[in-house]
Write a protein that holds these residues in place. Structure first.
Motif, PDB file in Angstrom:
ATOM      1  N   ARG A  87      25.635  79.517  80.653  1.00 26.98           N
ATOM      2  CA  ARG A  87      26.614  79.750  81.704  1.00 26.98           C
ATOM      3  C   ARG A  87      25.977  80.548  82.847  1.00 26.98           C
ATOM      4  NH1 ARG A  87      31.391  76.862  80.680  1.00 26.98           N
ATOM      5  NH2 ARG A  87      32.779  78.532  81.408  1.00 26.98           N
ATOM      6  N   GLU A  88      26.418  80.282  84.069  1.00 23.44           N
ATOM      7  CA  GLU A  88      25.922  81.025  85.228  1.00 23.44           C
ATOM      8  C   GLU A  88      26.879  82.179  85.512  1.00 23.44           C
ATOM      9  OE1 GLU A  88      25.353  78.421  88.505  1.00 23.44           O
ATOM     10  OE2 GLU A  88      23.891  77.152  87.467  1.00 23.44           O
ATOM     11  N   THR A  89      26.505  83.360  85.059  1.00 21.74           N
ATOM     12  CA  THR A  89      27.382  84.519  85.194  1.00 21.74           C
ATOM     13  C   THR A  89      26.974  85.378  86.380  1.00 21.74           C
ATOM     14  OG1 THR A  89      26.005  85.886  83.733  1.00 21.74           O
ATOM     15  CG2 THR A  89      27.737  84.557  82.701  1.00 21.74           C
ATOM     16  N   THR A  90      27.886  86.203  86.823  1.00 18.40           N
ATOM     17  CA  THR A  90      27.631  87.146  87.910  1.00 18.40           C
ATOM     18  C   THR A  90      28.025  88.547  87.440  1.00 18.40           C
ATOM     19  OG1 THR A  90      29.845  86.727  88.813  1.00 18.40           O
ATOM     20  CG2 THR A  90      28.007  85.442  89.723  1.00 18.40           C
ATOM     21  N   PRO A  91      27.493  89.587  88.071  1.00 21.30           N
ATOM     22  CA  PRO A  91      27.850  90.957  87.672  1.00 21.30           C
ATOM     23  C   PRO A  91      29.358  91.175  87.710  1.00 21.30           C
ATOM     24  CG  PRO A  91      25.966  90.982  89.147  1.00 21.30           C
ATOM     25  CD  PRO A  91      26.473  89.568  89.138  1.00 21.30           C
ATOM     26  N   GLY A  92      29.857  91.864  86.698  1.00 16.62           N
ATOM     27  CA  GLY A  92      31.289  92.139  86.643  1.00 16.62           C
ATOM     28  C   GLY A  92      32.031  91.306  85.625  1.00 16.62           C
ATOM     29  N   LEU A  93      31.353  90.320  85.016  1.00 20.31           N
ATOM     30  CA  LEU A  93      31.977  89.555  83.943  1.00 20.31           C
ATOM     31  C   LEU A  93      32.508  90.513  82.884  1.00 20.31           C
ATOM     32  CD1 LEU A  93      32.488  87.119  81.977  1.00 20.31           C
ATOM     33  CD2 LEU A  93      30.059  87.328  81.342  1.00 20.31           C
ATOM     34  N   ILE A  94      33.766  90.334  82.482  1.00 23.62           N
ATOM     35  CA  ILE A  94      34.365  91.162  81.438  1.00 23.62           C
ATOM     36  C   ILE A  94      34.207  90.465  80.092  1.00 23.62           C
ATOM     37  CG2 ILE A  94      36.514  92.126  80.522  1.00 23.62           C
ATOM     38  CD1 ILE A  94      37.502  92.404  83.397  1.00 23.62           C
ATOM     39  N   VAL A  95      33.671  91.173  79.117  1.00 24.56           N
ATOM     40  CA  VAL A  95      33.587  90.670  77.749  1.00 24.56           C
ATOM     41  C   VAL A  95      34.435  91.584  76.871  1.00 24.56           C
ATOM     42  CG1 VAL A  95      32.110  90.320  75.741  1.00 24.56           C
ATOM     43  CG2 VAL A  95      31.334  89.580  77.998  1.00 24.56           C
ATOM     44  N   HIS A  96      35.444  90.993  76.225  1.00 27.15           N
ATOM     45  CA  HIS A  96      36.397  91.751  75.422  1.00 27.15           C
ATOM     46  C   HIS A  96      36.173  91.496  73.938  1.00 27.15           C
ATOM     47  CE1 HIS A  96      40.241  93.802  74.664  1.00 27.15           C
ATOM     48  NE2 HIS A  96      40.420  92.897  73.707  1.00 27.15           N
ATOM     49  N   SER A  97      36.299  92.543  73.126  1.00 22.16           N
ATOM     50  CA  SER A  97      36.156  92.429  71.673  1.00 22.16           C
ATOM     51  C   SER A  97      37.040  93.479  71.018  1.00 22.16           C
ATOM     52  CB  SER A  97      34.695  92.653  71.261  1.00 22.16           C
ATOM     53  OG  SER A  97      34.333  94.015  71.444  1.00 22.16           O
ATOM     54  N   ASP A  98      37.036  93.476  69.685  1.00 28.03           N
ATOM     55  CA  ASP A  98      37.690  94.575  68.980  1.00 28.03           C
ATOM     56  C   ASP A  98      36.703  95.735  68.879  1.00 28.03           C
ATOM     57  OD1 ASP A  98      35.886  94.016  66.937  1.00 28.03           O
ATOM     58  OD2 ASP A  98      37.353  92.954  65.712  1.00 28.03           O
ATOM     59  N   ARG A  99      37.048  96.732  68.052  1.00 29.27           N
ATOM     60  CA  ARG A  99      36.206  97.919  67.934  1.00 29.27           C
ATOM     61  C   ARG A  99      35.321  97.892  66.692  1.00 29.27           C
ATOM     62  NH1 ARG A  99      39.738 103.182  69.839  1.00 29.27           N
ATOM     63  NH2 ARG A  99      40.389 102.368  71.860  1.00 29.27           N
ATOM     64  N   GLY A 100      35.017  96.711  66.206  1.00 34.18           N
ATOM     65  CA  GLY A 100      34.166  96.603  65.033  1.00 34.18           C
ATOM     66  C   GLY A 100      32.820  97.276  65.238  1.00 34.18           C
ATOM     67  N   THR A 101      32.217  97.699  64.151  1.00 36.61           N
ATOM     68  CA  THR A 101      30.965  98.444  64.252  1.00 36.61           C
ATOM     69  C   THR A 101      29.858  97.640  64.936  1.00 36.61           C
ATOM     70  OG1 THR A 101      30.417  97.713  62.000  1.00 36.61           O
ATOM     71  CG2 THR A 101      31.463  99.862  62.231  1.00 36.61           C
ATOM     72  N   GLN A 102      29.858  96.317  64.742  1.00 41.23           N
ATOM     73  CA  GLN A 102      28.832  95.501  65.393  1.00 41.23           C
ATOM     74  C   GLN A 102      28.974  95.559  66.910  1.00 41.23           C
ATOM     75  OE1 GLN A 102      30.978  94.317  63.103  1.00 41.23           O
ATOM     76  NE2 GLN A 102      29.682  94.121  61.288  1.00 41.23           N
ATOM     77  N   TYR A 103      30.208  95.507  67.403  1.00 42.41           N
ATOM     78  CA  TYR A 103      30.429  95.491  68.842  1.00 42.41           C
ATOM     79  C   TYR A 103      30.229  96.868  69.481  1.00 42.41           C
ATOM     80  CZ  TYR A 103      32.200  90.798  68.190  1.00 42.41           C
ATOM     81  OH  TYR A 103      32.306  89.463  67.878  1.00 42.41           O
ATOM     82  N   ARG A 104      30.162  97.908  68.636  1.00 41.97           N
ATOM     83  CA  ARG A 104      29.905  99.243  69.161  1.00 41.97           C
ATOM     84  C   ARG A 104      28.462  99.683  68.914  1.00 41.97           C
ATOM     85  NH1 ARG A 104      31.949 102.905  66.670  1.00 41.97           N
ATOM     86  NH2 ARG A 104      32.999 101.903  64.918  1.00 41.97           N
ATOM     87  N   SER A 105      27.634  98.803  68.391  1.00 44.82           N
ATOM     88  CA  SER A 105      26.241  99.171  68.148  1.00 44.82           C
ATOM     89  C   SER A 105      25.529  99.393  69.483  1.00 44.82           C
ATOM     90  CB  SER A 105      25.525  98.077  67.355  1.00 44.82           C
ATOM     91  OG  SER A 105      25.385  96.900  68.128  1.00 44.82           O
ATOM     92  N   GLN A 106      24.628 100.333  69.494  1.00 44.82           N
ATOM     93  CA  GLN A 106      23.949 100.679  70.746  1.00 44.82           C
ATOM     94  C   GLN A 106      23.129  99.515  71.290  1.00 44.82           C
ATOM     95  OE1 GLN A 106      24.544 103.754  72.307  1.00 44.82           O
ATOM     96  NE2 GLN A 106      23.691 102.545  73.988  1.00 44.82           N
ATOM     97  N   ALA A 107      22.490  98.765  70.391  1.00 42.07           N
ATOM     98  CA  ALA A 107      21.668  97.643  70.840  1.00 42.07           C
ATOM     99  C   ALA A 107      22.522  96.598  71.557  1.00 42.07           C
ATOM    100  CB  ALA A 107      20.951  97.010  69.650  1.00 42.07           C
ATOM    101  N   TYR A 108      23.703  96.313  71.017  1.00 46.77           N
ATOM    102  CA  TYR A 108      24.582  95.322  71.636  1.00 46.77           C
ATOM    103  C   TYR A 108      25.132  95.846  72.968  1.00 46.77           C
ATOM    104  CZ  TYR A 108      28.530  92.106  72.196  1.00 46.77           C
ATOM    105  OH  TYR A 108      29.431  91.180  72.681  1.00 46.77           O
ATOM    106  N   ILE A 109      25.547  97.112  72.996  1.00 48.35           N
ATOM    107  CA  ILE A 109      26.048  97.715  74.241  1.00 48.35           C
ATOM    108  C   ILE A 109      24.972  97.654  75.317  1.00 48.35           C
ATOM    109  CG2 ILE A 109      26.787  99.877  75.307  1.00 48.35           C
ATOM    110  CD1 ILE A 109      28.957  98.729  73.594  1.00 48.35           C
ATOM    111  N   ASP A 110      23.747  98.015  74.960  1.00 51.24           N
ATOM    112  CA  ASP A 110      22.643  97.985  75.926  1.00 51.24           C
ATOM    113  C   ASP A 110      22.374  96.568  76.416  1.00 51.24           C
ATOM    114  OD1 ASP A 110      22.368 100.698  75.638  1.00 51.24           O
ATOM    115  OD2 ASP A 110      20.652 100.579  74.255  1.00 51.24           O
ATOM    116  N   TYR A 111      22.501  95.597  75.508  1.00 57.02           N
ATOM    117  CA  TYR A 111      22.274  94.195  75.865  1.00 57.02           C
ATOM    118  C   TYR A 111      23.289  93.726  76.908  1.00 57.02           C
ATOM    119  CZ  TYR A 111      21.962  89.108  75.167  1.00 57.02           C
ATOM    120  OH  TYR A 111      21.838  87.762  75.343  1.00 57.02           O
TER     121      TYR A 111
END
Length: 288
Positions: free
Chosen positions: A182-206
């Protein structure tokens, strides 16, 4: 272990090459991939995740007795001692008095983002709002984990990943697939729950490296991610339960066909005025 090393780098190097370099057989590697996980070990992994999520949902207030009761209400009965043992091993404990201190490695509510969607699942254009989640799929004698990324504009599945473990790598692979196609632009919102995987630092940094705005559901509120819950429900009713897959390869092939051929390109969606996600996006592009 050599097989584990090969598995970690299959996205980067051919399996045949890695087996030759590490001096192991391809057949041995594939047998290792299909190795059975004991029911006891699988249940332990699942209960660890459930206990962590429930602990966080109640803001670190509940100890082992109350967590055991909550899990029983959710259909996962277990003893208080079993919960207490897992809490001890994970370094988490209930907040119960002024002398309480979080252990350095405890599961406090770190890396939690605000809910930017507030159940507004509409989007004016593709790649404006995405939502993502993980579901469990039972195959013969083990669980598989499916991570999915959906574009809320058309409800199209733009990324997905299937694996035998529910890790940060699982969700990152699904997101990487979405970002590559997909051709994304800055500001794309990605929504998830608060599961530990989605709060991992590596994923947040990515996500931040790709200039993505992060949104998360409120504690224990599945309706804050209703489109994904709806998709998973359809997937299981229309594919997983009727097919009752016996192997991982069968499940992977079936899920690929369901998502990429049927759901995205053929299945009519009420949110798209009765047309498929791909058809809805094509019509929008022609009208622009």
């Amino acid at each position: 272990m050599k097989y584990a090393l090969i598995s970690e780098y299959t996205d980067q190097y051919p399996v045949t090459l890695m087996c030759r370099v590490l001096k192991v057989s391809r057949s041995g590697y594939y047998r290792w991939l299909e190795r059975p996980i004991s029911d006891q070990a699988q249940r332990r992994l699942e209960m660890e995740e459930l206990i962590k999520d429930t602990y966080e949902a109640f803001e670190a207030i509940y100890g082992a007795p109350r967590l055991a009761k909550e899990l029983a209400e959710l259909g996962h009965p277990c003893s208080v001692n079993y919960v207490a043992q897992i809490m001890f091993e994970q370094g988490i404990r209930a907040l119960n008095g002024k002398g309480f201190k979080y252990p350095r490695h405890s599961l406090t509510m770190h890396n939690v983002s605000d809910n930017l969607l507030w159940r507004d699942f509409s989007a004016c254009q593709p790649n404006e709002k995405w939502t993502t989640d993980i579901t469990y799929i039972w195959v013969k004698d083990r669980w598989l984990y499916l991570a999915v990324v959906m574009d809320l504009f058309s409800r199209r599945i733009v990324g997905w990943s299937l694996d035998t473990s529910m890790t940060e790598a699982l969700i990152s692979k699904a997101m990487d697939m979405a970002l590559r196609q997909r051709e994304t632009t800055p500001g794309l919102i990605v929504h998830s729950d608060r599961g530990t995987q989605y709060r991992s630092q590596a994923y947040i940094d990515y996500l931040r490296a790709n200039e993505i705005s992060i949104s998360m559901s409120r504690k224990g509120n599945c309706w804050d991610n209703a489109p994904m819950e709806s998709f998973f429900s359809r997937l299981k009713v229309e594919l997983i339960y009727p097919k009752n897959y016996r192997t991982i390869d069968e499940a992977r092939s079936g899920i690929f066909a369901y998502i990429e051929i049927f759901y995205n390109r053929k299945r009519r969606h009420s949110a798209n005025d009765g047309v498929s996600p791909v058809e809805y996006e094509e019509a929008a592009a022609m009208a622009a």
